[in-house]
Design a protein around this motif. Sequence first.
Motif, PDB file in Angstrom:
ATOM      1  N   ILE A   1       0.840  -1.210   0.000  1.00  0.00           N
ATOM      2  CA  ILE A   1       0.000   0.000   0.000  1.00  0.00           C
ATOM      3  C   ILE A   1       0.877   1.263   0.000  1.00  0.00           C
ATOM      4  O   ILE A   1       0.624   2.197  -0.755  1.00  0.00           O
TER       5      ILE A   1
ATOM      6  N   LYS B   1       2.192   1.982  -3.223  1.00  0.00           N
ATOM      7  CA  LYS B   1       1.084   2.242  -4.156  1.00  0.00           C
ATOM      8  C   LYS B   1       0.938   1.143  -5.214  1.00  0.00           C
ATOM      9  O   LYS B   1       0.528   1.403  -6.344  1.00  0.00           O
TER      10      LYS B   1
ATOM     11  N   ASP C   1      -4.414  -0.954  -3.254  1.00  0.00           N
ATOM     12  CA  ASP C   1      -5.145  -0.360  -2.131  1.00  0.00           C
ATOM     13  C   ASP C   1      -6.532  -1.001  -2.084  1.00  0.00           C
ATOM     14  O   ASP C   1      -6.871  -1.806  -2.965  1.00  0.00           O
TER      15      ASP C   1
ATOM     16  N   CYS D   1     -11.501  -1.458   4.820  1.00  0.00           N
ATOM     17  CA  CYS D   1     -10.593  -2.284   5.630  1.00  0.00           C
ATOM     18  C   CYS D   1     -11.235  -2.540   6.981  1.00  0.00           C
ATOM     19  O   CYS D   1     -11.616  -1.598   7.683  1.00  0.00           O
TER      20      CYS D   1
ATOM     21  N   MET E   1      -2.709   1.738   8.956  1.00  0.00           N
ATOM     22  CA  MET E   1      -3.520   1.498   7.757  1.00  0.00           C
ATOM     23  C   MET E   1      -4.376   2.718   7.445  1.00  0.00           C
ATOM     24  O   MET E   1      -4.509   3.117   6.287  1.00  0.00           O
TER      25      MET E   1
ATOM     26  N   SER F   1      -3.723   4.265   3.712  1.00  0.00           N
ATOM     27  CA  SER F   1      -4.683   3.735   2.743  1.00  0.00           C
ATOM     28  C   SER F   1      -5.870   4.679   2.575  1.00  0.00           C
ATOM     29  O   SER F   1      -6.235   5.413   3.498  1.00  0.00           O
TER      30      SER F   1
END
Lengths: 119, 149
Positions: B72, B75, B78, B82, B98, B102
Amino acid sequence: MSCVEEMKYNLYLERTSFKEARKYIEENSDEVFYVSPGYKIFGDYYLIGVPPIAMGARGKELVFTYVKPCHGTFVMGIEAEEEIRRLREEDLKRPKDKSDKISQTAVTSAASYRELWKK
Amino acid sequence: MKSGDRALLMMGCPEVPVQMAAAIYLSLRLEKAGADVTVAGTDAALKLLKMTDPEGHYIKNTIELDRCIADIVEKKTDYDCCFAFMHNDAGVTYAATMSAISGARMYAVIFGRNAEAVAELVDFPAEKIVAKAVHNPIPLKNKIDRVMG
């Protein structure tokens, strides 16, 4: 397993909370830098943490947090002059005391905001 | 949840029994809603998962937790949402990471004996699903059902 665990390191705190680890770094480093989660060190380790993540320089040693899901947060120190140089170059230092430039700016901004509000 | 959404289930330390049951249950709910589900976890958590569901009926995609974070940050991938499972400070710390790296909508799935105290540590934007559940997964299932509709 990250390469960090295979390097020669000193362990300063173990199995603690992230908050305690940050406090230790802030109080026991010559210089403190703040980075975002995901900041990469030692080529393959992406820092895990609640932003802003404190990283310290103590002599030649980089002092940083290392989080393991089952064991909590550790504070480790590894000799890493290159990493410290990179932090300085990227200007990630947030001054700690009130006489520092950024703190002064923040105070100025707050005063300006109050002035604006009065108007 | 839209059909085709990419959903990440981020498991924490597998020491609390309800996590595995909740992850498999939630994965099935999300799959039925049309999501493409990936489960991230520690090596031990993924081994437990694969032994629990050896033929992959419930869990199609898995990824090692730190690899997931690296992908993530770099990149390479993604997710749209979540679900971060947590019962301790480290779990909250991973979830905060996260949340920062993200663009996913975050859900904090909080369980264990200290669920309420752990929930107070969550100060990033996330919908909290909190149940004081250790061995009995039903309180957590009920909370998940309320969110999933």
